[in-house]
Design a protein around this motif. Structure first.
Motif, PDB file in Angstrom:
ATOM      1  N   PHE A 182       0.863  -1.180   0.000  1.00 14.67           N
ATOM      2  CA  PHE A 182       0.000   0.000   0.000  1.00 14.67           C
ATOM      3  C   PHE A 182       0.898   1.229   0.000  1.00 14.67           C
ATOM      4  O   PHE A 182       1.522   1.560   0.996  1.00 14.67           O
TER       5      PHE A 182
ATOM      6  N   PHE B  41       3.361   9.112   1.950  1.00 11.54           N
ATOM      7  CA  PHE B  41       4.248   9.031   3.124  1.00 11.54           C
ATOM      8  C   PHE B  41       4.999   7.704   3.219  1.00 11.54           C
ATOM      9  O   PHE B  41       5.665   7.437   4.229  1.00 11.54           O
TER      10      PHE B  41
ATOM     11  N   MET C 275       0.637   3.504  13.266  1.00 10.58           N
ATOM     12  CA  MET C 275       1.463   2.681  12.379  1.00 10.58           C
ATOM     13  C   MET C 275       2.874   2.561  12.963  1.00 10.58           C
ATOM     14  O   MET C 275       3.183   3.190  13.973  1.00 10.58           O
TER      15      MET C 275
ATOM     16  N   SER D 142      -9.683   2.290  -0.731  1.00 13.65           N
ATOM     17  CA  SER D 142      -8.577   3.214  -0.918  1.00 13.65           C
ATOM     18  C   SER D 142      -7.495   2.522  -1.745  1.00 13.65           C
ATOM     19  O   SER D 142      -7.012   1.458  -1.368  1.00 13.65           O
TER      20      SER D 142
ATOM     21  N   LYS E  24      -5.005   7.362  -4.037  1.00  8.66           N
ATOM     22  CA  LYS E  24      -3.940   8.097  -3.366  1.00  8.66           C
ATOM     23  C   LYS E  24      -3.200   8.890  -4.436  1.00  8.66           C
ATOM     24  O   LYS E  24      -2.916   8.357  -5.524  1.00  8.66           O
TER      25      LYS E  24
ATOM     26  N   ASP F 229      -6.841  11.295  -2.233  1.00 12.77           N
ATOM     27  CA  ASP F 229      -6.235  11.552  -0.921  1.00 12.77           C
ATOM     28  C   ASP F 229      -4.758  11.832  -1.112  1.00 12.77           C
ATOM     29  O   ASP F 229      -4.019  10.995  -1.635  1.00 12.77           O
TER      30      ASP F 229
ATOM     31  N   GLU G 167      -8.839  14.815  -0.190  1.00 13.92           N
ATOM     32  CA  GLU G 167      -8.539  14.644   1.218  1.00 13.92           C
ATOM     33  C   GLU G 167      -7.133  15.172   1.526  1.00 13.92           C
ATOM     34  O   GLU G 167      -6.170  14.824   0.842  1.00 13.92           O
TER      35      GLU G 167
ATOM     36  N   ASP H 247      -8.350  15.231   6.850  1.00  9.70           N
ATOM     37  CA  ASP H 247      -8.155  13.956   7.551  1.00  9.70           C
ATOM     38  C   ASP H 247      -7.194  14.234   8.715  1.00  9.70           C
ATOM     39  O   ASP H 247      -7.635  14.494   9.852  1.00  9.70           O
TER      40      ASP H 247
ATOM     41  N   LYS I 264     -11.952   9.334  11.784  1.00 13.83           N
ATOM     42  CA  LYS I 264     -11.213   8.119  12.131  1.00 13.83           C
ATOM     43  C   LYS I 264     -11.168   8.111  13.648  1.00 13.83           C
ATOM     44  O   LYS I 264     -10.552   8.996  14.252  1.00 13.83           O
TER      45      LYS I 264
ATOM     46  N   GLY J 254     -10.298   4.925   7.411  1.00 10.11           N
ATOM     47  CA  GLY J 254      -9.735   3.643   7.840  1.00 10.11           C
ATOM     48  C   GLY J 254      -8.250   3.780   8.082  1.00 10.11           C
ATOM     49  O   GLY J 254      -7.616   4.735   7.619  1.00 10.11           O
ATOM     50  N   MET J 255      -7.696   2.846   8.814  1.00 16.15           N
ATOM     51  CA  MET J 255      -6.259   2.809   9.106  1.00 16.15           C
ATOM     52  C   MET J 255      -5.737   1.398   8.886  1.00 16.15           C
ATOM     53  O   MET J 255      -4.937   0.902   9.654  1.00 16.15           O
TER      54      MET J 255
ATOM     55  N   GLU K 156      -7.217  -1.364   9.334  1.00 14.92           N
ATOM     56  CA  GLU K 156      -7.528  -2.100  10.557  1.00 14.92           C
ATOM     57  C   GLU K 156      -7.705  -3.595  10.314  1.00 14.92           C
ATOM     58  O   GLU K 156      -8.093  -4.019   9.224  1.00 14.92           O
TER      59      GLU K 156
ATOM     60  N   TYR L 180      -7.391  -6.289   2.565  1.00  9.65           N
ATOM     61  CA  TYR L 180      -6.174  -6.048   3.337  1.00  9.65           C
ATOM     62  C   TYR L 180      -5.333  -7.303   3.587  1.00  9.65           C
ATOM     63  O   TYR L 180      -4.123  -7.272   3.458  1.00  9.65           O
TER      64      TYR L 180
HETATM   65  O1  OSB Z   1      -4.960   8.712   4.808  1.00 13.36           O
HETATM   66  O2  OSB Z   1      -6.789   7.666   4.839  1.00 13.36           O
HETATM   67  C1  OSB Z   1      -5.567   7.674   4.975  1.00 13.36           C
HETATM   68  C2  OSB Z   1      -4.353   4.113   5.547  1.00 13.36           C
HETATM   69  C3  OSB Z   1      -3.420   4.320   6.532  1.00 13.36           C
HETATM   70  C4  OSB Z   1      -3.161   5.605   6.966  1.00 13.36           C
HETATM   71  C5  OSB Z   1      -3.854   6.676   6.409  1.00 13.36           C
HETATM   72  C6  OSB Z   1      -4.806   6.469   5.433  1.00 13.36           C
HETATM   73  C7  OSB Z   1      -5.034   5.168   4.974  1.00 13.36           C
HETATM   74  C8  OSB Z   1      -5.956   4.835   3.889  1.00 13.36           C
HETATM   75  C9  OSB Z   1      -6.518   3.435   3.821  1.00 13.36           C
HETATM   76  O3  OSB Z   1      -6.232   5.598   2.995  1.00 13.36           O
HETATM   77  C10 OSB Z   1      -7.794   3.332   4.546  1.00 13.36           C
HETATM   78  C11 OSB Z   1      -8.217   1.893   4.763  1.00 13.36           C
HETATM   79  O4  OSB Z   1      -8.642   1.251   3.814  1.00 13.36           O
HETATM   80  O5  OSB Z   1      -8.133   1.423   5.912  1.00 13.36           O
END
Ligand code: OSB
Ligand code: MG
Length: 369
Positions: free
Chosen positions: A19, A23, A51, A136, A164, A189, A214, A239, A263, A291-292, A294, A323
């Motif tokens: 992914f 960053f 993270m 995403s 992204k 984003d 975003e 965000d 979030k 999401g993060m 997860e 994921y």
């Molecule tokens: O910026 O939304 C974000 C994932 C990790 C950290 C930041 C972001 C994201 C994602 C993926 O865009 C969101 C997901 O599918 O969990």
């Protein structure tokens, strides 16, 4: 609940595909799992969404572990018989660290709701049993790879695509995806990858009917986002900048964001998330659940949150298969672009303890005095 102990584990799960964002590139998801055990035998789980490195936000896994052990848990252990609704106030003297705080509050809330036989959804104010899913999509190595990945998600039924972007990977991929899928809800984003010098460039996204962009600018540049929002056609959605109810309130007042991404980890928990949701409903502002990456443990609670009435846009609440090859709960399987809100007590999903054991790299039990 009367807390007996808290177990903090670090786990690492491989992602089904790398992914890539502005960053960095994630190959694995490393995160903390918390299990709170009460003296009467109940227990609650949560995941801490920070993270491995402080690249998306200032928090990172081992920093969260440290602040939990050193400050947050000792403060909580001062009080016997605690309710989730009291946690934020007790932890308030410790500044920042929303993700660590959210994890603690969520595990306690899970234990509390399990004890009371109430689901996260009904506790938070759910208004539906199914939620619409978005996905995403990371920065790809080539346009062909991007088209293949988006094509896969579209065929799986996702109801919204998020790309992204970063300088050098923005207008062109958006133009091509929009060309192939003229009517799919689409958003982008940037994870802070642009500056105030880029307003003109970002207006190049105007023709592609995006739902939103975003976090194009630095997380502290709230006024820059307000300026940008005045000059581009795409709605701006913050965000990283929204770390609390107050930050959301002020960003809305400044018109630096016209849509809100919630979030729970980023804002300090599900209770703060509901406050932000309610503020948006009062002000007629659209909300979606971020999401993060997860695992099923965090996802279950996010899906419950995303079923509140103000969440009118599809979230980054994708299926487990987006994921991981294998999730640590009963997997979330998408049907017709939707996921079902868990109905069982607490987070309402079955946890795969054996698999968690297999992927645990460190574990520590911290007992209340
Ligand atoms: O910026 O939304 C974000 C994932 C990790 C950290 C930041 C972001 C994201 C994602 C993926 O865009 C969101 C997901 O599918 O969990
Ligand atoms: Mg984002």
């Amino acid at each position: 609940m009367d807390i007996k102990s808290v177990e903090i584990r670090s786990i690492e799960l491989p992602l089904v595909r790398p992914f890539r964002t502005s960053f960095g590139t994630q190959h694995h998801r490393e995160l903390l799992l918390l299990e709170v055990t009460s003296r009467d035998g109940g227990s609650g789980w949560s995941e801490c969404v920070a993270m491995s490195e402080p690249l998306y936000s200032p928090e990172y896994t081992s920093g969260c572990q440290d602040v939990l052990e050193r400050f947050l848990l000792p403060a909580l252990f001062q009080k016997r018989d605690i309710r989730a609704e009291e946690v934020a106030e007790i932890l308030k003297p410790f500044l920042g660290h929303q993700m660590a705080k959210a994890a603690l509050e969520t595990a306690i809330l899970d234990a509390q709701l399990k004890d009371e036989g109430i689901s996260f959804g009904s506790y938070l104010g759910s208004s539906r049993e199914l939620i619409n899913c978005g996905v995403s999509v990371g920065i790809a190595n080539s346009i062909d790879e991007l088209i293949a990945e988006v094509g896969l998600y579209v065929s799986e039924g996702y109801r919204r695509i998020k790309l992204k972007i970063e300088p050098g990977w923005d207008i062109e991929p958006v133009r091509i995806v929009r060309d192939i899928w003229p009517s799919i809800p689409l958003q982008v984003d940037a994870n802070q990858a642009y500056t105030r010098a880029d307003y003109g460039h970002l207006s190049g996204l105007d023709p592609y009917d995006l739902l939103l962009i975003e976090q194009p600018l630095d997380e502290h540049d709230v006024l820059g986002h307000a300026e940008l929002a005045r000059v581009i056609g795409t709605p701006v959605c913050l965000d990283e900048s929204i770390t609390s109810f107050e930050a959301a309130r002020d960003a809305l007042a400044l018109k630096a964001t016209t849509i809100i991404n919630i979030k729970p980890g980023r804002v300090g928990g599900y209770l703060e998330s509901v406050k932000i949701h309610d503020l948006c409903v009062e002000n007629d502002i659209a909300v979606w659940c971020g999401g993060m990456l997860e695992t099923g443990i965090g996802r279950a609670a996010n899906i419950a949150l995303a079923s509140l009435p103000g969440f009118t846009l599809p979230g980054d609440t994708s299926a487990s298969s987006r994921y991981f090859h294998r999730d640590i709960t009963t997997p979330f399987v998408m049907n017709d672009g939707q996921l079902r809100v868990p109905q069982g007590p607490g987070i309402g999903v079955a946890i795969d303890y054996d698999f968690i054991e297999e992927i645990t790299s460190t574990r520590k039990v911290i007992s209340a005095p």
